[in-house]
Design an enzyme around this catalytic site. Structure first.
Site, PDB file in Angstrom:
ATOM      1  CG  ASP A   1      -1.712   1.239   1.397  1.00 50.22           C
ATOM      2  OD1 ASP A   1      -2.361   1.620   0.415  1.00 50.22           O
ATOM      3  OD2 ASP A   1      -1.687   1.834   2.489  1.00 50.22           O
TER       4      ASP A   1
ATOM      5  CG  ASP B   1      -4.197  -1.160   3.497  1.00 48.82           C
ATOM      6  OD1 ASP B   1      -4.438  -0.982   2.297  1.00 48.82           O
ATOM      7  OD2 ASP B   1      -3.582  -0.341   4.202  1.00 48.82           O
TER       8      ASP B   1
ATOM      9  CG  ASP C   1      -1.024   2.311   7.212  1.00 49.96           C
ATOM     10  OD1 ASP C   1      -1.561   2.206   6.089  1.00 49.96           O
ATOM     11  OD2 ASP C   1      -0.846   3.398   7.780  1.00 49.96           O
TER      12      ASP C   1
END
Length: 640
Positions: free
Chosen positions: A325, A529, A525
């Protein structure tokens, strides 16, 4: 010569010898009961369940030697003179040697738990709580949610909480591995077990007992160290076939000695059968996996990498694609003002003061960056009047009788604010550098271009290069626009990226890669996600992220650094290699000794191994496995 590697056997011929050996036999039985009954209980349980394990070999070997010896003592005349030999010392010494091997294992297990012991040592026993205006020292178990606690310089923080008063720096290295103290002020989180370095603070307890981050970490490490990776089942499978095979070989060996061996053939048969059972005992095979897993998980914890279970430890070594990410993973996740370009040479602090006064009424993340920058510069914000948020464009309002406009190019065009080509060029340069440019106009005239960006983590480039050098394909997923995503990807050296990806689309991308045969690692995080983290073969959560992301992941990186990814994979590969070495070594060790125990050397050299020598060899094989597993302590993941 009966067996050349033990010395002469003990014989029974006279009544006096019978009495002495009967006493020795009973003494040996006591030793076998008090020191080795767990072997016999284990063997019986396996027999009842129609199974066979290492306890079966130990029980059969020592039991056969003791029973034969008792027959010799009680019924000596039933056997020829040459067969009246007793092997009590073999049974007792075998039990002793095997227990020695187990004691070495226990000691090694204790050493591998040092990581847990260090973490447990971080937990303070007492806390200083402020109640009714007084400081009271109480047991940590008595702290309640929302209690106010005072921490002085040099003291450990007792529970998780939020700072409500004071300013300090906190040493979080024991949990995160980061050596530099972290500044803490009102509103910042503090974690149990960390050390308050400089100032005195008061904080409010938010998590206590088993709910603290430290308690969860300890629990996670314990679970991981006791879990078994899939490769560990190989040892169980080997033992399931190996033990019955050895029992058959033992019986076959005894039959060969009985039918073709020299006198006393029955004594040779007992010795060979017992020695085969003992030397082939797969204790080392049973130790091969758990010892390596315990050391590997402990090593990872020292590096600030928390592994949830053994399966994750094994899967991490096979990752072929790592999906990252962007926000909060590659970048810090905290937008900051990076550039203030003054069009008409207006003072930059004045520009920031006016812009922050306007933006303080906005909830947009970019507005937060403007306000935060002003606070860090110690600027005082003035009251805004007539504030209006213009969807998709920006904001407007009046500060100190000045009409302010702050937003994108579309806002400037609609409000008839003139933009020179040089202004547009500057904004495009900022955008190409992964920054978001915003135009600031005062009383109908462009005065500044302010760029806000989410800075890339200092070590992100080096960490990504480590992954790529290990033949891991690195991809980036982000909800950001294409231009920003491209700029960030180019900066950190990622060739494949997907921009403007919705949360549910992240897990779809992971599924697509898995369908292509890839072993996928996903790192993130945020709450968005979590689905992708759960679906990936191995989910890595950034420890500075949300609780939901951490709960959905298999491995947590406490430092927030992407180097933790490379460290975790390096430790995983080293642990798996160590397990394979142990399994192979233990299997070869056990099988290689069987022919010698059966008596293959006797026709040529007159040598037949003693059961005692076999017990010593078996203990040595366990010691070898333990020693090899402990080599992992010297492993340095940062070098790989």
């Amino acid at each position: 010569m009966l067996y050349g590697l033990m010395g002469g056997p003990m014989t029974v011929n006279t009544s006096a010898e019978r009495a002495i050996w009967l006493f020795v036999g009973l003494l040996c039985a006591a030793v076998m009961y008090f020191s080795g009954k767990h072997f016999y209980i284990g063997a019986w349980k396996s027999f009842v369940n129609h199974n066979a394990n290492m306890d079966t070999l130990i029980a059969l070997g020592t039991g056969t030697a003791w029973l034969y010896s008792m027959v010799v003592v009680i019924f000596p005349l039933a056997l020829p003179d040459m067969a009246r030999h007793v092997y009590f010392e073999a049974s007792a010494m075998i039990i002793g040697l095997i227990n020695l091997g187990l004691a070495l294992e226990v000691k090694a297990r204790g050493r591998t738990s040092e990581a847990i012991q260090r973490l447990i040592g971080l937990q303070p026993k007492t806390a200083r709580v402020i109640r009714e205006g007084k400081d009271i020292d109480i047991a940590i178990e008595e702290v309640l949610i929302n209690d106010l606690l005072r921490v002085r310089p040099g003291e450990r923080i007792s529970v998780d909480g939020i700072v409500v008063e004071g300013k300090t720096s906190v040493d979080e290295s024991m949990l995160t591995g980061e050596p530099m103290p972290v500044s803490k002020t009102s509103g910042d989180d503090v974690v149990a077990g960390t050390i308050n370095k400089s100032g005195a603070i008061i904080f409010k307890a938010t998590h206590i007992g088993k709910d603290t981050a430290l308690a969860k970490i300890i629990s996670m490490v314990k679970r991981a160290q006791s879990s078994k990776p899939p490769i560990g089942r190989l040892a169980d499978l080997i033992a399931a076939y190996f033990v019955p095979t050895i029992m058959i070989i033992s019986i076959a060996s005894a039959l060969v000695w009985l039918n073709f061996g020299p006198d006393p053939s029955i004594a040779f048969a007992v010795v060979s059968a017992t020695t085969v059972l003992i030397i082939a005992c797969p204790c080392a095979l049973g130790l091969a996996t758990p010892m390596s897993v315990m050391v590997g998980v402990g090593k990872a914890a020292e590096a600030g990498v928390l592994i949830r279970n053994g399966e994750s430890l094994q899967s991490a070594s096979k990752i072929s694609v790592m999906v990252l990410d962007k926000t909060g993973t590659i970048t810090l996740g905290e937008p900051k003002v990076t550039n203030i370009y003054s069009v008409n040479n207006l003072d930059k602090n004045q520009i920031l003061q006016l812009a922050s006064s306007l933006e303080i009424a906005s909830e947009h993340p970019l507005a937060e960056a403007i306000v935060r920058s002003a606070k860090e510069t110690a600027l005082t914000m003035d009251k805004v009047e007539g504030f209006k948020a213009l969807v998709g464009q920006g904001v407007e309002g009046v500060v100190n009788h000045k009409h302010l406009l702050f937003g994108n190019q579309k806002l400037m065009i609609e409000q008839n604010i003139r933009l020179d080509q040089s202004d547009l060029d500057i904004s495009q340069t900022m955008a190409a550098d992964a920054k978001t440019p915003m135009f600031f106009a005062i009383d109908g005239k462009l005065e500044a271009i302010i760029a806000v960006a989410d800075p890339i983590k200092e070590d992100a480039i080096a960490a990504i290069q480590r992954l790529q050098k290990n033949a891991i394909r690195v991809l980036m997923l982000t909800g950001d626009n294409q231009a920003t995503a491209k700029a960030v990807a180019e900066k950190v050296g990622i060739k494949e990226f997907f921009a403007e990806v919705l949360p549910e689309e992240k897990s779809q991308k992971v599924a697509e890669l898995q369908a292509q045969g890839e072993i996928v690692g996903m790192t993130g995080d945020g709450i968005n996600d979590a689905p992708a983290l759960a679906l990936a073969d191995v989910g890595f959560a950034i420890g500075t992220g949300t609780d939901i992301a951490i709960e959905s992941a298999d491995i947590t990186l406490m430092r927030g650094s992407l180097h933790g990814l490379a460290d975790a994979i390096a430790i995983s590969k080293a642990t798996l290699t160590n397990i394979k070495q142990n399994l192979l070594g233990a299997f070869i060790y056990n099988t290689a000794g069987v022919p010698f125990a059966a008596g293959v050397l006797f026709p040529f050299f007159g040598i037949l191994l003693s059961p005692v020598i076999a017990g010593a060899a078996m203990a040595l094989s366990s010691l070898t496995v333990v020693s090899n597993a402990n080599r992992l302590r010297l492993f340095k993941p940062q070098d790989h």
